[in-house]
Design an enzyme around this catalytic site. Structure first.
Site, PDB file in Angstrom:
ATOM      1  N   GLY A 135       1.016   3.694   2.131  1.00 51.71           N
ATOM      2  CA  GLY A 135       1.337   4.270   3.435  1.00 51.71           C
ATOM      3  C   GLY A 135       0.308   5.291   3.882  1.00 51.71           C
ATOM      4  O   GLY A 135       0.232   5.631   5.058  1.00 51.71           O
ATOM      5  N   GLY A 136      -0.491   5.769   2.944  1.00 51.40           N
ATOM      6  CA  GLY A 136      -1.459   6.816   3.267  1.00 51.40           C
ATOM      7  C   GLY A 136      -2.438   6.403   4.354  1.00 51.40           C
ATOM      8  O   GLY A 136      -2.657   7.140   5.317  1.00 51.40           O
TER       9      GLY A 136
ATOM     10  N   CYS B  24      -7.299 -28.333   6.478  1.00 54.29           N
ATOM     11  CA  CYS B  24      -6.007 -27.713   6.809  1.00 54.29           C
ATOM     12  C   CYS B  24      -5.258 -28.569   7.822  1.00 54.29           C
ATOM     13  O   CYS B  24      -5.815 -29.459   8.460  1.00 54.29           O
ATOM     14  CB  CYS B  24      -6.195 -26.276   7.298  1.00 54.29           C
ATOM     15  SG  CYS B  24      -6.511 -26.091   9.065  1.00 54.29           S
TER      16      CYS B  24
ATOM     17  N   ASP C   2       0.865  -1.182   0.000  1.00 62.53           N
ATOM     18  CA  ASP C   2       0.000   0.000   0.000  1.00 62.53           C
ATOM     19  C   ASP C   2       0.905   1.236   0.000  1.00 62.53           C
ATOM     20  O   ASP C   2       2.116   1.132   0.105  1.00 62.53           O
ATOM     21  CB  ASP C   2      -0.950  -0.026   1.198  1.00 62.53           C
ATOM     22  CG  ASP C   2      -0.216   0.024   2.530  1.00 62.53           C
ATOM     23  OD1 ASP C   2       1.027   0.161   2.541  1.00 62.53           O
ATOM     24  OD2 ASP C   2      -0.886  -0.078   3.571  1.00 62.53           O
TER      25      ASP C   2
ATOM     26  N   CYS D 165      -6.841 -28.538  11.403  1.00 60.53           N
ATOM     27  CA  CYS D 165      -8.076 -29.304  11.595  1.00 60.53           C
ATOM     28  C   CYS D 165      -7.859 -30.805  11.430  1.00 60.53           C
ATOM     29  O   CYS D 165      -8.587 -31.604  11.996  1.00 60.53           O
ATOM     30  CB  CYS D 165      -9.148 -28.809  10.623  1.00 60.53           C
ATOM     31  SG  CYS D 165      -9.683 -27.134  11.008  1.00 60.53           S
TER      32      CYS D 165
ATOM     33  N   ASP E  62      -8.000  -7.335   0.574  1.00 58.85           N
ATOM     34  CA  ASP E  62      -7.049  -7.629   1.642  1.00 58.85           C
ATOM     35  C   ASP E  62      -7.749  -7.324   2.950  1.00 58.85           C
ATOM     36  O   ASP E  62      -8.621  -6.464   2.999  1.00 58.85           O
ATOM     37  CB  ASP E  62      -5.802  -6.747   1.536  1.00 58.85           C
ATOM     38  CG  ASP E  62      -6.095  -5.317   1.964  1.00 58.85           C
ATOM     39  OD1 ASP E  62      -6.645  -4.554   1.150  1.00 58.85           O
ATOM     40  OD2 ASP E  62      -5.799  -4.963   3.113  1.00 58.85           O
TER      41      ASP E  62
ATOM     42  N   HIS F  85      -5.324 -21.860  10.388  1.00 57.51           N
ATOM     43  CA  HIS F  85      -6.692 -22.278  10.039  1.00 57.51           C
ATOM     44  C   HIS F  85      -7.478 -21.143   9.395  1.00 57.51           C
ATOM     45  O   HIS F  85      -8.123 -21.339   8.359  1.00 57.51           O
ATOM     46  CB  HIS F  85      -7.474 -22.819  11.242  1.00 57.51           C
ATOM     47  CG  HIS F  85      -8.936 -22.905  10.919  1.00 57.51           C
ATOM     48  ND1 HIS F  85      -9.449 -23.928  10.148  1.00 57.51           N
ATOM     49  CD2 HIS F  85      -9.958 -22.027  11.135  1.00 57.51           C
ATOM     50  CE1 HIS F  85     -10.732 -23.694   9.925  1.00 57.51           C
ATOM     51  NE2 HIS F  85     -11.068 -22.543  10.509  1.00 57.51           N
TER      52      HIS F  85
ATOM     53  N   CYS G 186     -12.891 -28.737   7.107  1.00 54.95           N
ATOM     54  CA  CYS G 186     -11.646 -28.081   6.697  1.00 54.95           C
ATOM     55  C   CYS G 186     -10.528 -29.123   6.647  1.00 54.95           C
ATOM     56  O   CYS G 186     -10.389 -29.935   7.552  1.00 54.95           O
ATOM     57  CB  CYS G 186     -11.292 -26.967   7.686  1.00 54.95           C
ATOM     58  SG  CYS G 186      -9.737 -26.135   7.314  1.00 54.95           S
TER      59      CYS G 186
HETATM   60 ZN   LIG Z   1      -8.750 -25.787   9.338  1.00 56.30          ZN
END
Ligand SMILES: [Zn+2]
Length: 384
Positions: A62-63, A321, A60, A324, A281, A350, A319
């Site tokens: 910086g503003g 991941c 970004d 999990c 973002d 996660h 999930c």
């Molecule tokens: Zn997960």
């Protein structure tokens, strides 16, 4: 885009981010400028090399941080003088110096310097702020055009080093635009001296649809390879955010990236993708994780609650991941209550995984021609 404020997604090493499928990270120019300093990062080959991250980075301008984090700001046509939140030292950001800092950091996508209009604000104030952002956009672009070849990865000394390499981002609209980095990528080469960053413009205009339209049209006249919608998620009600996104996005080109800055919850990012937003973002998945707030396919979980003390089930049964598939809610709760560092790391992995899965599902749905709407329907049936 996960947020890696100071060149780090808090608590998660870069190799894990790669495993999670993170294709692009956001870095904050304001924070990196103050510490360790953009000159220092430039000397170390730029932000990619410094943090050992070969995929894409967006910085970004910086503003936003200057307007949200610092006291004693003094705004002028030229730029903004502010005091560091770290030590109170005085600094000055202008469209030229913010662009110079972002060229030195060497991210793939950099942002024009804008004024994030506060909320609420009077009509005249919003108009003047929007017009200032337009003048600053012109100055940012002019400085960028004159200095774009000064990126750290254009130094021949760093070009020969192994981690100076280009980004690996895929599925990006940037590629269809034949930006210099995209051409290099598709050619499967390392960066050559001709490659430059992509400078995006930012649309402002507060919560006024007419001003947003004017800002979009005039930012398009200046001309950028991508456009961001800034100045939202600054305290306004959710339905207003949505209305302004809708009123703005229709004036932005379909064939260029459209980036909504600083949003949102999983439900919101699906909604905004459905409105035509390509990039977002937010600190929410990472910040919430550090406070024990976890997003799951069955709704939100505050892992510190006593009800999870003996719960052997995975955090989110849907999930896949690594958190999990390995740990129980009871263990995650214990780590959080015991204030173990591992709690922050696992929770963040996660939540990032959940967000990235959400966006993968959105992309898949779009590729099937169904838009992103189906996910909202799925979630509306999930438990709160
Ligand atoms: Zn997960």
């Amino acid at each position: 885009m996960p947020v890696g404020t100071v060149g780090s997604v808090k608590g998660v090493p870069q190799d894990v981010l790669e495993e999670l499928g993170v294709e692009i990270l956001l870095g904050n120019t304001y924070h990196l400028y103050l510490r360790p300093g953009v000159g220092e990062i430039r000397q170390l080959g730029g932000l990619h090399r410094f943090m050992s991250w070969r995929r894409a980075i967006l910085t970004d301008s910086g503003g936003f941080q200057v307007f949200s984090l610092t006291d004693l700001r003094k705004l002028s046509e030229d730029g903004v003088t502010f005091r560091s939140h770290l030590d109170g030292s005085s600094h000055f950001f202008s469209p030229e110096s913010a662009t110079q800092a972002q060229i030195a950091l060497g991210a793939d996508i950099i942002m024009a310097f804008d004024e994030c209009t506060e909320y609420p604000a009077e009509g005249q104030r919003v108009r003047e702020s929007m017009q200032l952002t337009l003048r600053w956009a012109e100055r940012s672009k002019r400085y960028f055009e004159e200095h774009k070849n000064e990126v750290p990865w254009n130094d021949t000394s760093t070009l020969q080093l192994p981690i100076a390499g280009p980004i690996e981002i895929q599925n990006s609209k940037l590629e269809t635009q034949k930006s210099p980095t995209a051409e290099l990528r598709s050619a499967g080469q390392t960066r050559a001296s001709a490659s430059t960053q992509a400078l995006f413009g930012i649309v402002q205009g507060g919560m006024d649809s007419a001003l947003r339209k004017e800002s979009a049209e005039r930012t398009l006249e200046i001309g950028f390879p991508g456009y961001a919608i800034g100045g939202l998620s600054v305290g306004e009600p959710r339905h207003v955010t949505r209305e302004i996104v809708e009123a703005t996005v229709e004036h932005l080109p379909l064939d260029q990236p459209r980036y909504l800055m600083g949003v949102g919850t999983p439900e919101e990012i699906v909604e905004y993708a459905n409105l035509g937003i390509d990039m977002m973002d937010c600190v929410l998945p990472t910040r919430a994780a550090r406070h024990g707030l976890l997003f799951t396919s069955e709704g939100r979980i505050s892992i510190k609650q006593a009800q999870y003390a003996a719960d052997e089930s995975p955090l989110d049964p849907n999930c896949r991941c690594k958190v999990c598939s390995r740990y129980s809610r009871a263990y995650l709760r214990h780590l959080y209550v015991a204030n173990e560092i591992l709690a922050q790391t696992l929770n963040t992995i996660h939540n990032l995984s959940f967000y990235l899965d959400t966006m993968r599902a959105v992309r898949h749905s779009i590729s099937l021609g169904r838009g992103a709407r189906f996910l909202s329907e799925v979630w509306s049936q999930a438990k709160p």
